[in-house]
Enzyme design. Structure first.
Site, PDB file in Angstrom:
ATOM      1  N   PRO A 111     -45.919 -58.341  49.405  1.00  7.02           N
ATOM      2  CA  PRO A 111     -45.780 -58.109  47.951  1.00  7.02           C
ATOM      3  C   PRO A 111     -45.023 -58.947  47.109  1.00  7.02           C
ATOM      4  O   PRO A 111     -45.080 -58.804  45.815  1.00  7.02           O
ATOM      5  CB  PRO A 111     -44.956 -56.723  47.852  1.00  7.02           C
ATOM      6  CG  PRO A 111     -44.134 -56.577  49.072  1.00  7.02           C
ATOM      7  CD  PRO A 111     -45.014 -57.359  50.071  1.00  7.02           C
TER       8      PRO A 111
ATOM      9  N   HIS B  40     -31.713 -69.995  49.773  1.00  8.91           N
ATOM     10  CA  HIS B  40     -31.092 -68.708  50.068  1.00  8.91           C
ATOM     11  C   HIS B  40     -30.372 -68.819  51.632  1.00  8.91           C
ATOM     12  O   HIS B  40     -29.272 -67.895  51.861  1.00  8.91           O
ATOM     13  CB  HIS B  40     -32.139 -67.591  50.417  1.00  8.91           C
ATOM     14  CG  HIS B  40     -32.469 -66.831  49.112  1.00  8.91           C
ATOM     15  ND1 HIS B  40     -31.289 -66.316  48.537  1.00  8.91           N
ATOM     16  CD2 HIS B  40     -33.215 -66.559  48.530  1.00  8.91           C
ATOM     17  CE1 HIS B  40     -31.780 -65.455  47.549  1.00  8.91           C
ATOM     18  NE2 HIS B  40     -33.098 -65.788  47.258  1.00  8.91           N
TER      19      HIS B  40
ATOM     20  N   GLU C 205     -29.106 -64.353  43.409  1.00  6.68           N
ATOM     21  CA  GLU C 205     -30.541 -65.160  43.106  1.00  6.68           C
ATOM     22  C   GLU C 205     -29.910 -66.143  41.992  1.00  6.68           C
ATOM     23  O   GLU C 205     -30.951 -67.085  41.730  1.00  6.68           O
ATOM     24  CB  GLU C 205     -31.439 -64.057  42.422  1.00  6.68           C
ATOM     25  CG  GLU C 205     -32.035 -62.837  43.693  1.00  6.68           C
ATOM     26  CD  GLU C 205     -32.856 -63.934  44.570  1.00  6.68           C
ATOM     27  OE1 GLU C 205     -33.212 -65.093  44.279  1.00  6.68           O
ATOM     28  OE2 GLU C 205     -33.375 -63.302  45.659  1.00  6.68           O
TER      29      GLU C 205
ATOM     30  N   HIS D 133     -36.647 -72.527  47.307  1.00  3.69           N
ATOM     31  CA  HIS D 133     -36.039 -71.465  47.008  1.00  3.69           C
ATOM     32  C   HIS D 133     -35.656 -70.540  48.159  1.00  3.69           C
ATOM     33  O   HIS D 133     -34.262 -70.135  48.370  1.00  3.69           O
ATOM     34  CB  HIS D 133     -36.893 -70.282  45.943  1.00  3.69           C
ATOM     35  CG  HIS D 133     -36.008 -69.432  45.387  1.00  3.69           C
ATOM     36  ND1 HIS D 133     -35.372 -69.204  44.347  1.00  3.69           N
ATOM     37  CD2 HIS D 133     -35.881 -67.959  45.943  1.00  3.69           C
ATOM     38  CE1 HIS D 133     -34.809 -67.967  44.110  1.00  3.69           C
ATOM     39  NE2 HIS D 133     -35.007 -67.353  44.850  1.00  3.69           N
ATOM     40  N   GLU D 134     -36.546 -70.234  49.109  1.00  4.49           N
ATOM     41  CA  GLU D 134     -36.037 -69.471  50.295  1.00  4.49           C
ATOM     42  C   GLU D 134     -35.109 -70.308  51.093  1.00  4.49           C
ATOM     43  O   GLU D 134     -34.445 -69.650  51.685  1.00  4.49           O
ATOM     44  CB  GLU D 134     -37.413 -68.864  50.903  1.00  4.49           C
ATOM     45  CG  GLU D 134     -38.708 -68.350  50.263  1.00  4.49           C
ATOM     46  CD  GLU D 134     -38.010 -67.168  49.509  1.00  4.49           C
ATOM     47  OE1 GLU D 134     -37.085 -66.638  49.668  1.00  4.49           O
ATOM     48  OE2 GLU D 134     -38.494 -66.985  48.463  1.00  4.49           O
TER      49      GLU D 134
ATOM     50  N   TYR E  84     -31.701 -64.041  38.305  1.00  7.55           N
ATOM     51  CA  TYR E  84     -32.146 -65.518  38.790  1.00  7.55           C
ATOM     52  C   TYR E  84     -32.061 -66.347  37.527  1.00  7.55           C
ATOM     53  O   TYR E  84     -31.180 -67.469  37.656  1.00  7.55           O
ATOM     54  CB  TYR E  84     -33.724 -65.458  38.962  1.00  7.55           C
ATOM     55  CG  TYR E  84     -34.289 -64.529  40.096  1.00  7.55           C
ATOM     56  CD1 TYR E  84     -34.563 -65.312  41.280  1.00  7.55           C
ATOM     57  CD2 TYR E  84     -34.501 -63.045  40.067  1.00  7.55           C
ATOM     58  CE1 TYR E  84     -35.328 -64.268  42.161  1.00  7.55           C
ATOM     59  CE2 TYR E  84     -34.659 -62.614  41.109  1.00  7.55           C
ATOM     60  CZ  TYR E  84     -35.435 -63.137  42.172  1.00  7.55           C
ATOM     61  OH  TYR E  84     -35.633 -62.285  43.254  1.00  7.55           O
TER      62      TYR E  84
ATOM     63  N   ASP F 217     -35.374 -51.461  42.822  1.00  8.19           N
ATOM     64  CA  ASP F 217     -36.899 -51.804  42.590  1.00  8.19           C
ATOM     65  C   ASP F 217     -37.394 -51.534  41.221  1.00  8.19           C
ATOM     66  O   ASP F 217     -38.205 -52.464  40.700  1.00  8.19           O
ATOM     67  CB  ASP F 217     -37.867 -51.059  43.731  1.00  8.19           C
ATOM     68  CG  ASP F 217     -37.277 -51.448  44.963  1.00  8.19           C
ATOM     69  OD1 ASP F 217     -37.082 -52.902  45.242  1.00  8.19           O
ATOM     70  OD2 ASP F 217     -37.612 -50.789  45.970  1.00  8.19           O
TER      71      ASP F 217
ATOM     72  N   GLU G 267     -36.260 -64.403  52.278  1.00 10.59           N
ATOM     73  CA  GLU G 267     -35.581 -65.169  52.840  1.00 10.59           C
ATOM     74  C   GLU G 267     -34.884 -64.970  54.156  1.00 10.59           C
ATOM     75  O   GLU G 267     -33.921 -65.083  54.591  1.00 10.59           O
ATOM     76  CB  GLU G 267     -34.439 -65.701  51.830  1.00 10.59           C
ATOM     77  CG  GLU G 267     -33.376 -64.496  51.544  1.00 10.59           C
ATOM     78  CD  GLU G 267     -33.875 -63.611  50.231  1.00 10.59           C
ATOM     79  OE1 GLU G 267     -33.078 -63.044  49.641  1.00 10.59           O
ATOM     80  OE2 GLU G 267     -35.084 -63.658  50.077  1.00 10.59           O
TER      81      GLU G 267
END
Length: 593
Positions: free
Chosen positions: A258, A291, A310, A287-288, A375, A367, A263
């Site tokens: 999804p 992390h 984030e 980005h990952e 972010y 969620d 990360e």
């Protein structure tokens, strides 16, 4: 006695878990996991200890001497699930619980063979962020309870498993058709970073500490896409200090994953939609990877402090991109971030709490309010600090921050104490109260001058007045410029305008999913029925929420035909989606009946 986290039953009077030993047996026919979890606490404890669960069947509990322990399971809360209380006797520090997952476990996505790339074997993967680890095994499901873990994972012999842990080896299982893969995680992680995937998985080496894992039909393309990962890791180390997780392996997920990426330390999960053949997917990897320092090494204490994960990571990601691709490129990313933040502030204009950095999410499902605010506002705040104190001094602060809090979970207030210690004059030059605790974008936030972005946006803004892209406009454009252009265009257009756009560029046929979905979103909102088949095809093959939400919402809002199509396609395709994605789409269908 009080909860330590608004989304966990973990009690402040109870010791935290420091290690969990898991035995997990996967049943692909029943789509369940049967298991045991042996908990080692940070100190001995007598009396009740509280664990988080969601739709788990609890079988029994016992201590290290095999003595049965009493336990109770309270009625489920719709957000937090059920409190499992185990009654410990005689200052116990080690105890065990046996359990079985539900077929509806919110962290598990079970795929039948036709839903995989290879089509021959089943597949399962986890997605535990933000509060879904509790649906796999009982745990103190708060980032404050950082755990080391070991796992024996019993699976069909023809399959392979990976985890956010070091692979130890394979031994025979309970019968000749089963095997047990063994893993150990020696670095303490928050439970939301627990990760497991099982399927027809193979790998290719792409660097001294990186393998690319994927289904056999996808692995070569993925290895090509991420062939330069080691240079990105070295660039990040130069910025933020040594990489503390030994390996940086990546698993390219089935299409139903999804998110763009997750990360998980030692085994990052990535959407297959970033495999486009031009190595542009490295920006998601940046980005990952970031992390690994901000989010994994230092984690937010609770979802209220999500910006610490984030915001820092978005800032760090852009520092990596700047080092690799230059200032002009990263400035475009920063401008897009501002644009996204403006959109989120508009989305939450009647719920200003969710536009703050430090938020109060008591009674709120994280969620449901997931957004770009942590972010982008977080990144803008850190860039603001950098501008006020200069990059050399801010870089010194950043490295000391990472070194000081490595392998810890902290809250915003702890960060602020450290900030004031290291930059004592910060309160004289930055209004921290407004930046951290007030909604929206502070008045002293300085928007960057972004020539490239402004030109692209200006061309898009002129579309409805008849301005069209010319060859000279796009001569230096990469995929990102096209994405910005398409996403800036009005969502609802005249059908002849959509037809003109598609006939000139054939965006709906692009191998880049960002470009494809940007055009298909316009078609969905504009009720442009010639592209309905392309939208339907996309909804059947991708499960990334970033794409599902605008496509379904566009269809549901646009016209009766679009609404009917959306509901029919969802009925046919929903079993291909992760439970988190199903929840999001069903909320849209409820909103637009």
């Amino acid at each position: 006695m009080a909860p330590v986290d608004p989304h966990s039953y973990t009690d402040s009077a109870h010791p935290l878990t420091k290690h969990v030993a898991l035995g997990l047996s996967l049943d692909f026919d029943l789509k369940t996991i049967t298991g045991t979890a042996t908990f080692t606490l940070e100190r001995p404890h007598s009396g009740e200890i509280y664990l988080d669960t969601r739709e788990l069947i609890i079988d029994r509990a016992w201590d290290s001497s095999k003595k049965e322990l009493k336990y109770f399971l309270k009625p489920a809360d719709k957000i937090k699930g059920s409190l499992l209380g185990v009654v410990l006797e005689d200052e116990v520090s080690v105890f065990s619980v046996s359990f079985k997952t539900s077929q509806q476990a919110s962290a598990l996505q079970w795929l039948d063979p036709p839903q995989t790339a290879g089509g021959k074997f089943p597949y399962v993967f986890t997605q535990c962020q933000a509060i879904h680890a509790r649906s796999i095994f009982p745990c103190q499901d708060t980032p404050l309870a950082r755990i080391k873990y070991s796992a024996d994972v019993e699976i069909p012999a023809q399959l392979a498993s990976v985890m956010s842990a070091a692979y130890i080896g394979r031994v025979p299982g309970s019968n000749e058709s089963r095997v047990i893969d063994r893993f150990v995680m020696e670095q303490p992680i928050p439970p939301y970073l627990f990760a497991l995937a099982v399927g027809d998985i193979t790998f290719e080496e792409v660097g001294p500490r990186t393998r690319i894992y994927a289904e056999p039909s996808e692995v070569k393309a993925a290895a090509y896409e991420f062939a330069n990962t080691e240079s990105t890791i070295k660039q990040a180390e130069a910025l933020f200090g040594p990489y503390d997780w030994e390996r940086f392996d990546m698993l390219v997920m089935p299409p139903s994953f999804p998110y763009g990426g997750m990360e998980n330390p030692r085994m990052v999960f990535l959407t297959p939609t970033i495999i486009v053949g031009d190595r542009s997917g490295v920006e998601v990897v940046a980005h990952e990877l970031a992390h690994s320092w901000t989010g994994n090494l230092i984690s937010n204490a609770t979802a209220n402090d999500f910006w610490l994960n984030e915001g820092f990571t978005t800032y760090a990601e852009r520092r990596i991109i700047e080092a690799q691709d230059g200032l002009e490129r990263v400035t475009l990313h920063i401008g897009l971030g501002w644009q996204g933040l403006d959109e989120e502030n508009e989305r939450f204009k009647d719920q200003p709490e969710f536009t703050k950095l430090k938020q109060n999410l008591e009674g709120v499902d994280p969620d449901e309010v997931y957004s770009k605010v942590p972010y982008e506002k977080g990144s803008i705040f850190l860039r603001h600090l950098e501008q006020k104190f200069g990059r050399p001094r801010f870089d010194e602060f950043l490295k000391k921050y990472i070194q000081t809090f490595r392998f810890q979970s902290i809250d915003t207030e702890t960060f602020l104490v450290f900030l004031r210690q290291q930059l004592p004059e910060v309160d004289q030059v930055v209004d921290l109260q407004t930046w951290i605790y007030a909604p929206g974008i502070p008045n002293d936030a300085v928007r960057p001058e972004i020539g490239v972005l402004q030109k692209v946006l200006s061309l898009a803004d002129g579309f409805t007045a008849g301005v069209r892209l010319q060859e000279a406009d796009i001569i230096r454009w990469d995929a990102l410029e096209y994405i910005v252009y398409l996403e800036r265009l009005p969502k609802r257009m005249k059908v002849e305008e959509v037809a003109e756009l598609e006939s000139q560029f054939h965006f709906s046929e692009s191998s880049n999913w960002e470009i494809k979905v940007a055009l298909l979103t316009i078609a969905a909102y504009s009720a442009y029925e010639p592209l309905f088949p392309a939208i339907e095809k996309a909804l059947h093959v991708v499960g990334r929420m970033k794409y599902l939400k605008p496509l379904y919402q566009g269809l549901l809002e646009s016209s009766k035909a679009g609404n009917v199509l959306a509901k029919r396609v969802y009925k046919e395709a929903k079993d291909k989606y992760h439970p988190i994605a199903q929840f999001v789409v069903e909320c849209l269908i409820h909103k637009f009946p």
